[in-house]
Design a protein around this motif. Structure first.
Motif, PDB file in Angstrom:
ATOM      1  N   PRO A 596      28.095  58.710  30.690  1.00 52.17           N
ATOM      2  CA  PRO A 596      29.161  57.995  31.615  1.00 52.17           C
ATOM      3  C   PRO A 596      29.695  56.689  31.033  1.00 52.17           C
ATOM      4  O   PRO A 596      29.092  56.027  30.178  1.00 52.17           O
ATOM      5  N   SER A 597      31.164  56.552  31.104  1.00 55.13           N
ATOM      6  CA  SER A 597      31.631  55.537  30.503  1.00 55.13           C
ATOM      7  C   SER A 597      32.193  54.527  31.838  1.00 55.13           C
ATOM      8  O   SER A 597      33.261  55.008  32.526  1.00 55.13           O
ATOM      9  N   GLY A 598      31.764  53.371  31.939  1.00 54.80           N
ATOM     10  CA  GLY A 598      32.016  52.500  32.965  1.00 54.80           C
ATOM     11  C   GLY A 598      33.545  52.168  32.973  1.00 54.80           C
ATOM     12  O   GLY A 598      34.325  52.227  34.025  1.00 54.80           O
ATOM     13  N   VAL A 599      33.957  51.865  31.697  1.00 56.99           N
ATOM     14  CA  VAL A 599      35.441  51.307  31.421  1.00 56.99           C
ATOM     15  C   VAL A 599      36.327  52.579  31.611  1.00 56.99           C
ATOM     16  O   VAL A 599      37.255  52.595  32.103  1.00 56.99           O
ATOM     17  N   LEU A 615      39.073  41.713  36.300  1.00 56.76           N
ATOM     18  CA  LEU A 615      38.215  42.071  35.205  1.00 56.76           C
ATOM     19  C   LEU A 615      37.520  40.534  34.762  1.00 56.76           C
ATOM     20  O   LEU A 615      38.143  39.562  35.120  1.00 56.76           O
ATOM     21  N   ASP A 616      36.198  40.603  34.171  1.00 60.21           N
ATOM     22  CA  ASP A 616      35.570  39.452  34.158  1.00 60.21           C
ATOM     23  C   ASP A 616      35.300  39.484  32.491  1.00 60.21           C
ATOM     24  O   ASP A 616      35.267  40.554  32.010  1.00 60.21           O
ATOM     25  N   ARG A 620      34.669  43.201  29.751  1.00 61.06           N
ATOM     26  CA  ARG A 620      35.578  42.891  28.585  1.00 61.06           C
ATOM     27  C   ARG A 620      34.570  43.115  27.170  1.00 61.06           C
ATOM     28  O   ARG A 620      34.835  43.972  26.401  1.00 61.06           O
ATOM     29  N   ARG A 621      33.137  42.536  27.537  1.00 57.23           N
ATOM     30  CA  ARG A 621      32.438  42.898  26.457  1.00 57.23           C
ATOM     31  C   ARG A 621      31.773  44.023  26.427  1.00 57.23           C
ATOM     32  O   ARG A 621      31.372  44.841  25.559  1.00 57.23           O
ATOM     33  N   ASP A 653      44.461  43.143  29.338  1.00 57.60           N
ATOM     34  CA  ASP A 653      43.333  42.236  29.988  1.00 57.60           C
ATOM     35  C   ASP A 653      42.065  42.346  29.133  1.00 57.60           C
ATOM     36  O   ASP A 653      41.316  41.467  29.283  1.00 57.60           O
ATOM     37  N   LEU A 654      41.854  43.742  28.643  1.00 52.73           N
ATOM     38  CA  LEU A 654      40.497  44.135  28.062  1.00 52.73           C
ATOM     39  C   LEU A 654      40.677  43.482  26.701  1.00 52.73           C
ATOM     40  O   LEU A 654      39.681  43.067  25.955  1.00 52.73           O
ATOM     41  N   VAL A 655      41.852  43.918  25.863  1.00 55.63           N
ATOM     42  CA  VAL A 655      41.745  43.653  24.479  1.00 55.63           C
ATOM     43  C   VAL A 655      42.676  42.999  23.801  1.00 55.63           C
ATOM     44  O   VAL A 655      42.822  42.688  22.668  1.00 55.63           O
TER      45      VAL A 655
END
Length: 677
Positions: A596-599, A615-616, A620-621, A653-655
């Motif tokens: 499973p991939s949460g993102v 997002l927090d 992101r990490r 927003d993520l990368v």
């Protein structure tokens, strides 16, 4: 015809005088069906009144009448029938199609089957790359991925039973995912020239037509003598509602062209004088079918076993002549096929990413009782809305014969109940129809009682079976019953033969017209981006890196798998649609998809709803960790992707910001995922 097959066919003269409890056609399959009791010699043949009519066996309850001469196996007699009257010129009475050679008849029937298959697939033929089945897009994308894998096996010598080209870096066990190597490898030239999307529709078309033609050839050679009877039986086996249901998604399931010959070789073994040789021939067929679809092979073995047991239960005396050659042949087949399949089966059950048992999402799929009396969705009388609660989904409508055909099948069994083969077929069809109801028997989506499948579902091998698909066996049984019924109707000798044949044709039309095949429903799908087809990705993605489609490939999001297939899998992708162990450990129960991939799930939700999440830094990490795990080089979001703008903002927003290149948004994340940095 091989010597063993000739011996397996019963002789015409003994069958002209059947026993008191059965009437046997001279084309009844051999082996267990060969006459065992001594019979009287037939009377001298009289001049036939109708050369088209086959000889009819005399029943014990009436004196034996002079029989007509046995017709040749081929339906075309060299002599042309004429009607002669005093003072009148000779007028041919034999229909023109009866004057065709046997080869011409076969070609004509095969041509009709091919035209029907093209008709069924006509909507996808208009644009193979841009159209897909209207409800579930995952299976076609998966099959196209496997077809591209076959190209790599042939051209690059890649390992055939496992791949890391999707679900990287964990990989996928292809033997446990029906990689259709026996179909994909012969299709390599088509895949190379036209792409896997064209290969997919070619396989669907040939699967339908080839299965119908294979049953027609087997029936016309070994079971019935009337071409129409063989054609009707072959038609239903190839174009039944169950076959049409799978045609949009599962070419491996509808490619059943080896099954008639496997069934026949099993029957040949019951009276073979060369059981070792015949067992070896059966082993080669079994091995080939294992690389098309193992589940269908298991169904064939189960159906043959139940059928033979039904025969022996009625006439145990036949076992004395059949057990020795059958036993030797089966042992030979098991040893040879086991040797050929030993390593692939080891990889399937004990290799990397092997699983035991189906996902909970499908293992309880069963038919509703009412499904046997409704027409299938892809047929003339079908209605998707009416069938919505009668099958697990539209790709698993494995019954759906309609009221008219269901009543006709019961009527055929009652009419021909004196024939051993009909009784055995009826037992076989009913047995698997009951198993197809699954663990809980229901009527119009209303649960009634627990089904017998509940007692079998945990047995080895059966725990990997989708129970609703047992209805495919019942479909074949009905096809054989239709062939026998047409044959017997054509052999009747009433005063007005033309009327009987007209009524037979009308009955077939009444039963089969509501489930006549219609073109498969298709919808448009996004094309493979120019960024992929123009090879612009090659400037960024290395051999041990991945291209990450946005959203991340999953069971409900398989466009990225089509991108990879369009390049013959020249780049790797994370995720995908496949079966794998539930916790990533070999031997666990199966589930759809990898870890499973949460993102990945978050991006899929954005693609579906268009709502952007808050997002927090922790998320992101986490995304950065997943990208490193995947060894991602670039992220790719097509401009025409549904909810592309919310997806673009979420990824930024993520990368960080990306850039547009041709028809995609692209993020180069190599600096983020390079472990040397």
């Amino acid at each position: 015809m091989t010597p063993a097959e000739s011996r397996a066919l019963p002789a015409p003269h003994p069958e002209a005088a059947p026993g008191p409890d059965e009437m046997v056609s001279y084309r009844t399959p051999g082996g267990l069906f060969a006459a065992t009791a001594p019979t009287e010699a037939p009377a001298e043949p009289a001049t036939p009144t109708d050369p088209d009519a086959p000889s009819e066996p005399a029943t014990p309850s009436e004196p034996a009448a002079p029989s007509e001469p046995a017709a040749p196996a081929a339906p075309h007699a060299p002599a042309e029938d004429v009607a002669v009257a005093d003072g009148a010129e000779v007028v041919p009475t034999r229909p023109w199609w009866r004057r065709w050679t046997r080869r011409r008849q076969h070609l004509a029937v095969g041509g009709l089957f091919l035209l029907a298959a093209v008709w069924v697939t006509s909507r996808i033929w208009l644009d193979p790359s841009g159209r897909v089945a209207s409800l579930y897009t995952g299976d076609p994308a998966q099959v196209q991925f496997f077809l591209a894998h076959s190209v790599r096996v042939v051209l690059h010598g890649e390992y055939p039973f496992y791949t890391e080209q999707f679900n990287y870096p964990d990989g996928v066990n292809l033997m446990a995912n029906t990689a259709v190597l026996a179909l994909g490898i012969p299709m390599v030239p088509v895949t190379l020239l036209f792409g896997p999307a064209v290969s997919f529709v070619v396989l669907v078309t040939l699967g339908l037509a080839g299965t119908a033609m294979a049953w027609y050839l087997m029936l016309s050679r070994h079971l019935v003598r009337t071409p129409l009877a063989a054609a009707v039986g072959g038609w239903f086996c190839g174009f039944s509602p169950a076959m049409l249901s799978h045609a949009s998604w599962h070419p491996n399931i509808i490619s059943q062209f080896l099954l008639p010959f496997i069934v026949w070789r099993v029957l040949v073994l019951t009276r073979s004088r060369r059981p070792v040789r015949d067992g070896a021939l059966l082993a080669l067929l079994v091995t080939a079918q294992a690389f098309i679809n193992e589940e269908i092979l298991l169904f064939t073995a189960l159906a043959c076993g139940v059928f033979l047991l039904a025969v022996l239960a009625q006439e145990p005396a036949r076992w004395s002549a059949a057990w020795r050659p059958l036993g030797i042949g089966v042992v030979t087949c098991t040893l040879l096929a086991g040797a050929l399949l030993a390593y692939p089966l080891y990889v399937q059950f004990a290799g990397p990413m092997a699983y035991h048992g189906l996902s909970d999402a499908v293992k309880d799929y069963g038919n509703d009782i009412a499904a046997f009396f409704a027409p299938g969705s892809p047929t003339l009388g079908g209605n998707q809305r009416a069938n919505i609660n009668l099958a697990p989904n539209y790709s698993e409508e494995n019954a759906f014969f309609g009221w008219s055909l269901s009543m006709l099948a019961v009527g055929i069994v009652v009419w021909l109940r004196r024939e051993l083969i009909v009784r055995a077929l009826a037992v076989t069809g009913l047995f698997f129809a009951v198993l197809s109801l699954g663990e809980r028997i229901s009527w119009w989506d209303r649960e009634l009682v627990s089904g017998p499948w509940q007692l079998l579902v945990h047995l080895p091998l059966l725990d990997a079976v989708v129970p609703t698909r047992f209805g495919l066996i019942t479909s074949v049984v009905i096809g054989l019953l239709l062939a026998l019924a047409v044959e017997r109707a054509w052999a009747l000798r009433p005063a007005d033969r033309r009327t009987v044949r007209t009524l037979t044709a009308a009955g077939l039309a009444f039963a089969l017209l509501p489930i006549a095949p219609m073109p498969l429903r298709m919808v448009s799908r996004p094309p493979v981006p120019d960024f992929i087809t123009a090879d612009r990705w090659r400037a960024y993605v290395g051999p041990d890196q991945t291209l990450v489609p946005i959203p991340v490939p999953s069971m409900g999001n398989t466009h990225g798998m089509r991108w990879a297939a369009a390049t013959n899998l020249d780049f790797k992708i994370p995720g995908g649609y496949f079966l794998a162990p539930r916790n990533g450990n070999t031997g666990d129960a199966g589930r759809f998809g990898g870890r499973p991939s949460g993102v990945g799930q978050m991006l899929e939700e954005v693609a579906t709803t268009g709502r952007m999440p808050k997002l927090d830094d922790r998320q992101r990490r986490r995304f950065a960790d997943e990208l490193r795990h995947w060894r991602a080089a670039i992220l790719v979001l097509p401009l025409r992707q549904q909810n592309a703008e919310p997806l673009r903002r979420t990824v930024e927003d993520l990368v960080g910001p990306g850039r547009q290149e041709l028809d995609v948004w692209m993020w180069d994340v190599r600096a983020l995922t390079d472990r040397s940095v």
